[in-house]
Write a protein that holds these residues in place. Structure first.
Motif, PDB file in Angstrom:
ATOM      1  N   GLY A   1       0.785  -1.219   0.000  1.00  0.00           N
ATOM      2  CA  GLY A   1       0.000   0.000   0.000  1.00  0.00           C
ATOM      3  C   GLY A   1       0.819   1.273   0.000  1.00  0.00           C
ATOM      4  N   ALA A   2       0.116   2.389  -0.144  1.00  0.00           N
ATOM      5  CA  ALA A   2       0.760   3.691  -0.284  1.00  0.00           C
ATOM      6  C   ALA A   2       1.553   4.100   0.953  1.00  0.00           C
ATOM      7  CB  ALA A   2      -0.294   4.752  -0.604  1.00  0.00           C
ATOM      8  N   ASP A   3       1.017   3.813   2.137  1.00  0.00           N
ATOM      9  CA  ASP A   3       1.735   4.189   3.357  1.00  0.00           C
ATOM     10  C   ASP A   3       3.108   3.533   3.416  1.00  0.00           C
ATOM     11  OD1 ASP A   3      -0.442   5.669   4.074  1.00  0.00           O
ATOM     12  OD2 ASP A   3      -1.112   4.352   5.688  1.00  0.00           O
ATOM     13  N   ALA A   4       3.172   2.260   3.011  1.00  0.00           N
ATOM     14  CA  ALA A   4       4.448   1.539   3.037  1.00  0.00           C
ATOM     15  C   ALA A   4       5.424   2.134   2.036  1.00  0.00           C
ATOM     16  CB  ALA A   4       4.220   0.061   2.748  1.00  0.00           C
ATOM     17  N   VAL A   5       4.915   2.549   0.876  1.00  0.00           N
ATOM     18  CA  VAL A   5       5.782   3.186  -0.127  1.00  0.00           C
ATOM     19  C   VAL A   5       6.331   4.505   0.413  1.00  0.00           C
ATOM     20  CG1 VAL A   5       5.824   4.272  -2.402  1.00  0.00           C
ATOM     21  CG2 VAL A   5       4.638   2.094  -2.091  1.00  0.00           C
ATOM     22  N   ALA A   6       5.465   5.323   1.004  1.00  0.00           N
ATOM     23  CA  ALA A   6       5.902   6.609   1.555  1.00  0.00           C
ATOM     24  C   ALA A   6       6.953   6.405   2.644  1.00  0.00           C
ATOM     25  CB  ALA A   6       4.706   7.376   2.105  1.00  0.00           C
ATOM     26  N   ALA A   7       6.732   5.414   3.496  1.00  0.00           N
ATOM     27  CA  ALA A   7       7.687   5.150   4.564  1.00  0.00           C
ATOM     28  C   ALA A   7       9.027   4.689   4.018  1.00  0.00           C
ATOM     29  CB  ALA A   7       7.122   4.092   5.516  1.00  0.00           C
ATOM     30  N   GLU A   8       8.994   3.898   2.955  1.00  0.00           N
ATOM     31  CA  GLU A   8      10.255   3.422   2.354  1.00  0.00           C
ATOM     32  C   GLU A   8      11.004   4.570   1.702  1.00  0.00           C
ATOM     33  OE1 GLU A   8      12.858   0.108   1.727  1.00  0.00           O
ATOM     34  OE2 GLU A   8      11.106   0.463   3.009  1.00  0.00           O
ATOM     35  N   LEU A   9      10.286   5.471   1.051  1.00  0.00           N
ATOM     36  CA  LEU A   9      10.951   6.640   0.470  1.00  0.00           C
ATOM     37  C   LEU A   9      11.598   7.483   1.554  1.00  0.00           C
ATOM     38  CD1 LEU A   9       8.290   7.740  -2.189  1.00  0.00           C
ATOM     39  CD2 LEU A   9      10.509   6.692  -2.645  1.00  0.00           C
ATOM     40  N   ALA A  10      10.929   7.595   2.694  1.00  0.00           N
ATOM     41  CA  ALA A  10      11.471   8.393   3.783  1.00  0.00           C
ATOM     42  C   ALA A  10      12.772   7.813   4.327  1.00  0.00           C
ATOM     43  CB  ALA A  10      10.437   8.504   4.908  1.00  0.00           C
ATOM     44  N   LYS A  11      12.952   6.515   4.200  1.00  0.00           N
ATOM     45  CA  LYS A  11      14.188   5.881   4.675  1.00  0.00           C
ATOM     46  C   LYS A  11      15.399   6.306   3.851  1.00  0.00           C
ATOM     47  CE  LYS A  11      12.288   1.461   6.344  1.00  0.00           C
ATOM     48  NZ  LYS A  11      12.355   0.000   6.098  1.00  0.00           N
ATOM     49  N   TRP A  12      15.187   6.462   2.533  1.00  0.00           N
ATOM     50  CA  TRP A  12      16.334   6.540   1.624  1.00  0.00           C
ATOM     51  C   TRP A  12      16.529   7.863   0.918  1.00  0.00           C
ATOM     52  CZ3 TRP A  12      18.933   2.540   3.002  1.00  0.00           C
ATOM     53  CH2 TRP A  12      18.279   1.353   3.366  1.00  0.00           C
TER      54      TRP A  12
END
Length: 205
Positions: free
Chosen positions: A192-203
């Motif tokens: 889902g979108a939340d997981a994508v946003a969180a992954e972008l925030a990591k890197w």
């Protein structure tokens, strides 16, 4: 082979976007030390020569200095591509709301694996259904094959029918690459979108 009918993806895609836009909540994107990127050292990604919707030549090196989200798919895809791209771009949009300066360094890219049907006009309709920031690319069959090989992407035509329609089987990976074109991670659009946003925030810094 007869010409294929106009794509029907826009109605369900736009309806899905509207529904998810109403229910989407912000992802937690606090900066943390993520450690080594999952794809560090992987030999995927690299130079290609494709065309954008204006017919202009686009090369991998044109994005030097920017993070890149790359997804290979096709506009006539009945389900997987619209779902994957929608979730990925929703995650990107959520990240952009919370971290606009970092998001400005990201270029989301959609590469068609079906150049026979995905004309520039078709790709423009497809990408615009998700985000004005999504860059749509196509090319000759040879150019697309070379790019897919460079990114380790599989695709093949199947379920060909008498009316000329067919489906494409293909990899369903949204890659994140760094400013130097280095592979970083695969974005979890399946979560889902939340997981994508969180992954972008990591890197993305």
């Amino acid at each position: 082979m007869r010409a294929n009918p106009s794509p029907t993806f826009l109605r369900p895609v736009l309806a899905g976007i509207a529904a998810l836009a109403l229910s989407a909540c912000g992802a937690e994107t606090e900066a943390v030390d993520p450690g080594e990127p999952p794809l560090a050292g992987a030999t995927i990604g690299g130079e290609f020569e494709l065309q954008n919707i204006a017919g202009e030549t686009v090369r991998w090196s044109d994005f030097d200095g920017q993070y890149r989200i790359v997804y290979f798919g096709y506009a006539y895809c009945p389900d997987a591509c619209p779902t994957d791209v929608q979730r990925t771009m929703q995650g990107y949009s959520q990240f952009a709301e919370e971290k606009p300066e970092q998001a400005a360094r990201i270029k989301p890219i959609f590469v068609s694996v079906d150049p026979a049907r995905d004309t520039p006009d078709v790709i423009e309709q497809f990408t615009n259904a998700f985000s004005k920031d999504l860059i749509g690319l196509t090319g000759t069959p040879e150019q697309v094959k070379a790019a897919a090989d460079t990114f380790g992407v599989y695709y093949t035509k199947f379920d060909e029918r008498p009316d000329g329609s067919y489906l494409m089987d293909h990899s369903r990976i949204a890659f994140l690459f760094g400013p130097d074109g280095e592979p970083i991670t695969m974005l979890p659009h399946d979560l889902g979108a939340d997981a994508v946003a969180a992954e972008l925030a990591k890197w993305v810094s």
